[in-house]
Design a protein around this motif. Sequence first.
Motif, PDB file in Angstrom:
ATOM      1  N   ILE A 408       0.700  -1.215  -0.109  1.00 31.18           N
ATOM      2  CA  ILE A 408       0.025   0.093   0.002  1.00 31.18           C
ATOM      3  C   ILE A 408       0.906   1.170   0.192  1.00 31.18           C
ATOM      4  O   ILE A 408       1.936   1.254   0.816  1.00 31.18           O
ATOM      5  N   PHE A 409       0.686   2.231  -1.021  1.00 30.30           N
ATOM      6  CA  PHE A 409       1.202   3.383  -0.799  1.00 30.30           C
ATOM      7  C   PHE A 409       0.209   4.356  -0.772  1.00 30.30           C
ATOM      8  O   PHE A 409      -0.920   4.599  -1.292  1.00 30.30           O
ATOM      9  N   ASP A 410       0.244   5.242   0.674  1.00 28.12           N
ATOM     10  CA  ASP A 410      -0.716   5.828   1.203  1.00 28.12           C
ATOM     11  C   ASP A 410      -0.432   7.355   1.176  1.00 28.12           C
ATOM     12  O   ASP A 410       0.370   7.736   1.954  1.00 28.12           O
ATOM     13  N   GLY A 411      -0.969   8.001   0.337  1.00 28.99           N
ATOM     14  CA  GLY A 411      -0.790   9.568   0.319  1.00 28.99           C
ATOM     15  C   GLY A 411      -1.501  10.284   1.111  1.00 28.99           C
ATOM     16  O   GLY A 411      -1.186  11.631   1.121  1.00 28.99           O
ATOM     17  N   ARG A 412      -2.302   9.796   2.003  1.00 29.55           N
ATOM     18  CA  ARG A 412      -2.893  10.492   2.981  1.00 29.55           C
ATOM     19  C   ARG A 412      -2.909  10.097   4.483  1.00 29.55           C
ATOM     20  O   ARG A 412      -3.566  10.602   5.245  1.00 29.55           O
ATOM     21  N   ASN A 413      -1.737   9.127   4.724  1.00 32.24           N
ATOM     22  CA  ASN A 413      -1.508   8.782   5.879  1.00 32.24           C
ATOM     23  C   ASN A 413      -2.668   8.440   6.736  1.00 32.24           C
ATOM     24  O   ASN A 413      -2.861   8.907   7.878  1.00 32.24           O
ATOM     25  N   LEU A 414      -3.599   7.416   6.196  1.00 31.71           N
ATOM     26  CA  LEU A 414      -4.788   6.822   6.965  1.00 31.71           C
ATOM     27  C   LEU A 414      -4.580   6.136   7.984  1.00 31.71           C
ATOM     28  O   LEU A 414      -5.214   6.029   8.937  1.00 31.71           O
ATOM     29  N   PHE A 415      -3.559   5.253   7.952  1.00 31.09           N
ATOM     30  CA  PHE A 415      -3.237   4.326   8.996  1.00 31.09           C
ATOM     31  C   PHE A 415      -1.931   4.501   9.602  1.00 31.09           C
ATOM     32  O   PHE A 415      -1.141   5.130   9.340  1.00 31.09           O
ATOM     33  N   GLU A 416      -1.905   3.747  10.916  1.00 29.12           N
ATOM     34  CA  GLU A 416      -0.800   3.828  11.744  1.00 29.12           C
ATOM     35  C   GLU A 416       0.290   2.549  11.141  1.00 29.12           C
ATOM     36  O   GLU A 416      -0.022   1.591  10.749  1.00 29.12           O
ATOM     37  N   VAL A 417       1.456   3.294  11.021  1.00 32.98           N
ATOM     38  CA  VAL A 417       2.738   2.322  10.431  1.00 32.98           C
ATOM     39  C   VAL A 417       2.886   1.061  11.104  1.00 32.98           C
ATOM     40  O   VAL A 417       2.723  -0.004  10.545  1.00 32.98           O
ATOM     41  N   PRO A 418       3.034   1.027  12.563  1.00 34.26           N
ATOM     42  CA  PRO A 418       3.293  -0.199  13.129  1.00 34.26           C
ATOM     43  C   PRO A 418       1.946  -1.156  12.957  1.00 34.26           C
ATOM     44  O   PRO A 418       2.501  -2.313  12.772  1.00 34.26           O
ATOM     45  N   ALA A 419       0.910  -0.563  12.969  1.00 31.17           N
ATOM     46  CA  ALA A 419      -0.305  -1.610  12.715  1.00 31.17           C
ATOM     47  C   ALA A 419      -0.345  -2.246  11.576  1.00 31.17           C
ATOM     48  O   ALA A 419      -0.683  -3.309  11.437  1.00 31.17           O
ATOM     49  N   MET A 420       0.275  -1.391  10.503  1.00 26.93           N
ATOM     50  CA  MET A 420       0.207  -2.100   9.203  1.00 26.93           C
ATOM     51  C   MET A 420       1.267  -2.974   8.871  1.00 26.93           C
ATOM     52  O   MET A 420       1.093  -4.116   8.241  1.00 26.93           O
ATOM     53  N   PHE A 421       2.411  -2.777   9.492  1.00 25.97           N
ATOM     54  CA  PHE A 421       3.487  -3.760   9.579  1.00 25.97           C
ATOM     55  C   PHE A 421       2.853  -5.175  10.251  1.00 25.97           C
ATOM     56  O   PHE A 421       3.090  -6.241   9.788  1.00 25.97           O
ATOM     57  N   GLU A 422       2.244  -5.057  11.424  1.00 24.78           N
ATOM     58  CA  GLU A 422       1.738  -6.224  12.009  1.00 24.78           C
ATOM     59  C   GLU A 422       0.703  -6.932  11.074  1.00 24.78           C
ATOM     60  O   GLU A 422       0.399  -8.093  11.323  1.00 24.78           O
TER      61      GLU A 422
END
Length: 441
Positions: A408-422
Amino acid sequence: MKITVVGTGYVGLVTGTCLAETGNVVTCVDIDERKVNKLKNGQVTIYEPGLEKLFERNLKEERLFFTTDLEEGIKDAAIIFLALPTPPGEDGSADLKYVLGVAEHLGKILTDYKVIIDKSTVPVGTAEKVHAAIAKNYAGEFDVVSNPEFLREGVAVDDFMKPDRVVIGTTSERAKKLLTELYGPYVRQGNPIIFMDERSAELTKYAANSFLATKISFMNEIAQLCERLGADVDMVRRGIGSDDRIGKRFLFPGIGYGGSCFPKDVQALVHSSNEVSYEFKILNAVMDVNETQKKHLVSRINNHYEGNLQGKHFAVWGLAFKPNTDDIREAPALEIINSLLAAGATVSAFDPEAMPNVKAIVGDKINFAETQYDALEGADALIIATEWNEFRTPDFDKVLATLKEPVIFDGRNLFEVPAMFEKGFHYESIGRPLIQLPKIV
């Protein structure tokens, strides 16, 4: 009060409908016969949350009318709003041909005193030009007032019904009295009606939008710095936004500003500055930063795929320049899509409201999906270009199962980085650290 609004575009239709909502009888005039017929038949011609309900009510209660006949439209009106397009020229200047054309026509049909209001965003000195255009053919009394709009797409009805402030440029006591009465119902909570001269009012609109564009571009530069220094732009944003001298709003980094106002108004203010031999250095930099930022996400995508996008297929969520609108003017999503297509990639896109407008421009160059999840079918990665609420809490299991790769390439920073990694995603956003998934050997 009887009011005429000339122009039924975004500003004109919102203005006319909201003025009718407080009991005024409003006639909206437009030369587009097809659009006027739709409006007469109860079809709202723009997407704006909350507008349709007010429109239907005031049409039914016969406080809102539509016509193509300007002379009929201004009959018995005390106030005439000019809500006409002022498109940018190649040099960034605002084109006043529609405003001045209507002004000249008004001069031929006026028969008594009226207040003519420039509601469109216009350069400093326009009120004087409108006055001169009317006076060429009319020797009676009238006043020309600057009353710039501060409507944000997506919340325009609230902005009109409960404005932070109402800015009115006039030195006429007669016009002041009429407009104080007109706007009284909208400022009952104490927000100010600010009277000033016409030129200051015209400049106020450009200054406000240009300052907000500057805040956005400043944060986009901070985001660029964060990516290079290993800092987190979200933490920086919270740290500076808590200072009430700076404020929390317009500090979100992203893929550049778009829409009908910020790009046009910044360009117009720079052009006005150039006309009086003043170089507006900050705004020239703002425009440069914005153009760079629109390309930034594609650069990240290129880096991830080592410069080869040929044959890649991308899902794009969001086409409008911002959520809660179908407006695609200067939308960063379009620049991203054009760059992907030029690099040999294909695109499947979804937007809750803006797809018909994009389809009218790009035709069948991209696929338009029925749902946000349909757009993911066969996609190598997901690109988020507009922060619609329905994109904020998607079914991540469904996203993982549908994408060819969890990218995912998120141009609007919708999600938390650590949560997406998990969750197992390779997730790249703007101005925040990248957590790399372990490579599969």
